[in-house]
Design a protein around this motif. Structure first.
Motif, short mmCIF file in Angstrom:
data_model
loop_
_atom_site.label_atom_id
_atom_site.label_comp_id
_atom_site.label_asym_id
_atom_site.label_seq_id
_atom_site.Cartn_x
_atom_site.Cartn_y
_atom_site.Cartn_z
N MET C 64 0.88 -1.08 -0.04
CA MET C 64 0.11 -0.15 -0.13
C MET C 64 0.74 1.16 0.09
SD MET C 64 -2.80 1.69 -0.40
CE MET C 64 -4.24 0.63 -0.16
N LEU C 65 1.84 1.25 0.93
CA LEU C 65 2.77 2.40 1.00
C LEU C 65 3.45 2.84 -0.54
CD1 LEU C 65 4.44 2.06 4.46
CD2 LEU C 65 2.53 3.42 3.75
N ARG C 66 3.75 1.80 -1.31
CA ARG C 66 4.46 1.69 -2.42
C ARG C 66 3.56 2.48 -3.41
NH1 ARG C 66 9.40 0.39 -2.23
NH2 ARG C 66 10.00 -1.63 -1.00
N MET C 67 2.21 2.30 -3.27
CA MET C 67 1.41 2.87 -4.25
C MET C 67 0.88 4.14 -3.87
SD MET C 67 -0.67 -0.38 -5.67
CE MET C 67 -1.67 -1.00 -4.01
N GLY C 68 1.66 4.76 -2.74
CA GLY C 68 1.15 6.26 -2.16
C GLY C 68 0.00 6.39 -1.22
N GLY C 69 -0.56 5.12 -0.72
CA GLY C 69 -1.48 5.28 0.28
C GLY C 69 -0.98 4.99 1.51
N THR C 70 -1.78 4.88 2.51
CA THR C 70 -1.37 4.86 3.83
C THR C 70 -2.05 3.80 4.63
OG1 THR C 70 -3.40 6.34 4.56
CG2 THR C 70 -1.10 7.49 4.04
N VAL C 71 -1.63 3.45 5.89
CA VAL C 71 -1.89 2.39 6.77
C VAL C 71 -2.34 2.53 8.00
CG1 VAL C 71 -1.02 0.04 7.48
CG2 VAL C 71 -0.52 0.88 5.24
N LEU C 72 -3.39 1.97 8.71
CA LEU C 72 -3.63 1.79 10.17
C LEU C 72 -4.03 0.53 10.71
CD1 LEU C 72 -6.91 1.87 10.30
CD2 LEU C 72 -6.79 4.18 9.86
N GLY C 73 -3.97 0.20 11.82
CA GLY C 73 -4.45 -0.95 12.22
C GLY C 73 -3.80 -1.65 13.46
N PHE C 74 -3.82 -2.66 13.68
CA PHE C 74 -3.19 -3.40 14.82
C PHE C 74 -2.52 -4.58 14.45
CE2 PHE C 74 -7.76 -4.10 15.27
CZ PHE C 74 -7.85 -5.48 15.25
N ALA C 75 -1.44 -5.08 15.44
CA ALA C 75 -0.66 -6.17 15.02
C ALA C 75 -1.03 -7.40 15.69
CB ALA C 75 0.76 -5.71 15.18
N ASP C 76 -1.88 -7.13 16.52
CA ASP C 76 -2.18 -8.07 17.67
C ASP C 76 -3.47 -7.90 18.55
OD1 ASP C 76 -1.64 -10.02 19.79
OD2 ASP C 76 0.11 -9.41 20.52
N ALA C 77 -4.23 -8.93 18.53
CA ALA C 77 -5.54 -8.50 19.65
C ALA C 77 -5.06 -8.35 20.90
CB ALA C 77 -6.49 -9.63 19.11
N GLU C 78 -4.06 -8.90 21.60
CA GLU C 78 -3.80 -8.42 22.64
C GLU C 78 -3.56 -7.22 23.16
OE1 GLU C 78 -4.08 -10.52 25.24
OE2 GLU C 78 -4.22 -12.29 23.81
N THR C 79 -2.72 -6.40 22.03
CA THR C 79 -2.61 -4.95 22.21
C THR C 79 -3.70 -4.32 22.01
OG1 THR C 79 -0.21 -5.43 21.46
CG2 THR C 79 -1.07 -3.35 21.18
N SER C 80 -4.80 -4.62 21.09
CA SER C 80 -5.82 -3.92 20.88
C SER C 80 -6.88 -4.20 21.71
CB SER C 80 -6.25 -4.32 19.42
OG SER C 80 -7.30 -5.31 19.73
#
Lengths: 311, 311, 311
Positions: C64-80
């Protein structure tokens, strides 16, 4: 001098000329950041933090974002799945396809060096065990340059745990390579710098060293005072700790005889080795030092990526 | 009215006029988001979440990304290294050098307020303990404005745990400052609003309050029904819980006598206090409410950053 | 063929023609990435990782970044905070307001399918339990296309745990739909492919299958060798494990009689099933395979988002 495509594993892999180039560029960016706000557009920084370090990670992320680049990575090996038993060599050969430059922090000494031997993109050591933390040293150098206008002819006092402190060792080694630096090394007797380091510094660079247990004794001569933390667990016995701990806490009183243009630094986080009342002293620059670290990292990444700063 | 450079710690620090300015801008952005897609270009949002809150964090991140800005931060103090014993004051004086605006969630009441006293960039309280969660209230206000075209002359019913619910207290206090609002407060007897809040609201703003234990009794008069969760552990005894729990679950049946233009809200997450069959009712707007929260946060950040919305 | 607005839950939901379109676009992007560097500007990828998977997550983020977009989210349900007991249906109805396309990894089979039934934006299955991992299969297909110029008339050997391996099952099912593919299936007797899969593949697509316990027996005929890991705990007894484990480790010696244009693949991470000496063999393409995965994901997202690739 060519930094494009290089890795930064140990700050002493770089010549004084190369270090000076990074510092100078960092200060140019600091003075006119908007000129550089698109310099890394399309570039991706990978932040591979196998152990957490919020400050270092966010400083790098801020540096890349302020130049128009983007960031991906992980903040903690527990959260990532990199613990599945894969070797660092294999991991880096996958992840170097996802980013254009990588900063790696790892609990094991030598992991970033190993990574650099397999990576097709520049690797920056973001701290490996008790070993190296080269961008802290870059930050320290840039801060000295900014406030003193040069990195030479300075009496630099370093106070704290000089035996185990990684930040301190790196700074000592690197500053020794600059012209006419003198050190005043302040520590409890048990926490003096290791003999091998002392020999390296003295014999190889003819740097003058004064070792003392007193924070106040040479205060009036000091140009740069670099405070660090003394961890309680480093003391050999409780009595020593209780006896000594307060003598290495910097207070407004102890600063009374210091030079008017003293530069007071600390790598942070501070616990209590600098009294909060000192924060108001105009010579206290440790928070500014953290800010300047972003610009040291911007300059480093620009040069390793080979971006054209005149474009 | 000047919001540039301000912090948002408690929604009641802002005047009704200021709140209305944020809401109005949020709705302008909602109706024409592409006009604002570059408004925060070059700006960095720092998300300092000392305890996890996926919704709030991602809502802020989406808000900043949709305006062309970028984001850095941490999602959990465990993953970050901020637990090394450093004070919030020190942490913020480092991190405010990495970002242009900061949202902080912290388990300790007052931490965002303390941070705002040291920060050089605007601090937004993203929730501090059981204390304040001002951007939820902004979201609620914007949702009411959007569906009712004004925030006045409304009968607002709030159902659930009115004794401990932080969202509810903030909403009650803030709505009381708008013209001609009446409250219908629905809860078990043990979970009525605290006396001090009741006195504040009634005495200071002359707001009419009806307190009831029945969700259905006043249904036909309600303009806005704000449902919240009742946690089992809040009940003083198991019998009460079993007796009461179903009476505070909203079903299609209980909505039969409600107004056609009722606005049904919930701060989410829902557990079972709204039956899933209600989701299909066109008056159920809680998912839309969460979406609108992004626009409330966009407007807030634009104004605190002092971006020119007419450029 | 229309991919805009579709979800990718199971790779077999897509026709061969649709898969080929994704692969072809992926290779076009690979050959000229700068042409696509702004194609997803303003688009947000949501990465909802309810269990960690650093590789998959970072591959999507890089795409996504290489196409000029951006990212949000979480990497782990424990942290979220998504573990507060909220249903996937409710969570997705909030988070689809924060992103334009979502990749979800979840420990529970079927969770991404459920999410897709409520989401207003495309959902990509990033792995659900032991069930599906469709973008690994897309990566595998694109790699075969790149090195073999077509996905047909190939003898494909797959070695390892064919009974439980999710990657393998998906690849077998999908390749069977391409013209004139033959399989050589190499595994210990206890870890042969499940009967239902064998029947499906053979009966529905008339694919020729050879089953063998020997990695070397058919080496000289193989066009594509796909190695996977055999987990020790899959063996029924320790003796079998000790007896067999070395016979499924690929070494330079075992490759001696392989074709000169053999394509050697592995989904990674590898543990020890491919000897490190094999890495130097020019036919070893597993690291390149991981890189190509970024381009498979770029093409997938471009098509699901309906971006105009000719603009």
């Amino acid at each position: 001098m060519k930094l494009k495509g290089r890795h930064l594993i140990d700050v002493n892999d770089f010549t004084v000329e190369e270090l000076q180039a990074i510092i100078n560029l960092g200060l140019v960016i600091y003075k006119n950041p908007s000129k550089f706000s698109e310099l890394c557009k399309g570039k991706i920084l990978g932040t591979l933090f196998y152990e957490p370090s919020t400050r270092t990670r966010l400083s790098f992320e801020s540096a890349m974002l302020r130049m128009g680049g983007t960031v991906l990575g992980f903040a903690d090996a527990e959260t990532s799945s990199v613990k599945k038993g894969e070797s660092v060599a294999d991991t880096i050969r996958v992840l170097d396809g996802y980013a254009d430059i990588i900063v790696m922090r790892h609990p094991r000494e030598g992991a970033p060096l190993l990574a650099s031997q397999y990576s097709t993109v520049p690797i920056i050591n973001g701290g490996d065990g008790g070993h190296q933390h080269p961008t802290q040293t870059l930050t320290d150098l840039l801060t000295i340059q900014y406030y003193k206008n040069h990195i030479e002819n300075l009496k630099v006092a370093i106070c704290g745990d000089l035996l185990f402190g990684r930040t301190v060792h790196s700074l000592l080694k690197t500053l020794s390579r600059f012209p006419n630096i003198e050190f005043i090394l302040i520590s409890p007797p048990e926490l003096k710098i290791p003999l091998h380091l002392k020999n390296d510094v003295i014999e190889k660079h003819n740097v003058k060293i004064i070792e003392t247990t007193s924070l106040e004794e040479h205060m009036k001569d000091i140009d740069v005072l670099y405070m660090t933390r003394i961890q309680k667990e480093r003391f050999f016995n409780e009595d020593d700790y209780i006896k000594l701990k307060d003598s290495y806490i910097l207070t407004p009183e102890k600063l009374k005889y210091a030079k008017e243009d003293l530069l007071l630094m600390h790598p942070l986080p501070r616990v209590n080795e600098i009294n909060y009342d000192v924060d108001k002293d105009p010579r206290a620059k440790y928070f500014q030092q953290a800010r300047l670290g972003v610009f040291a990292r911007m300059a480093l990444m620009v040069l390793l990526l080979g971006r054209d700063t005149n474009a």
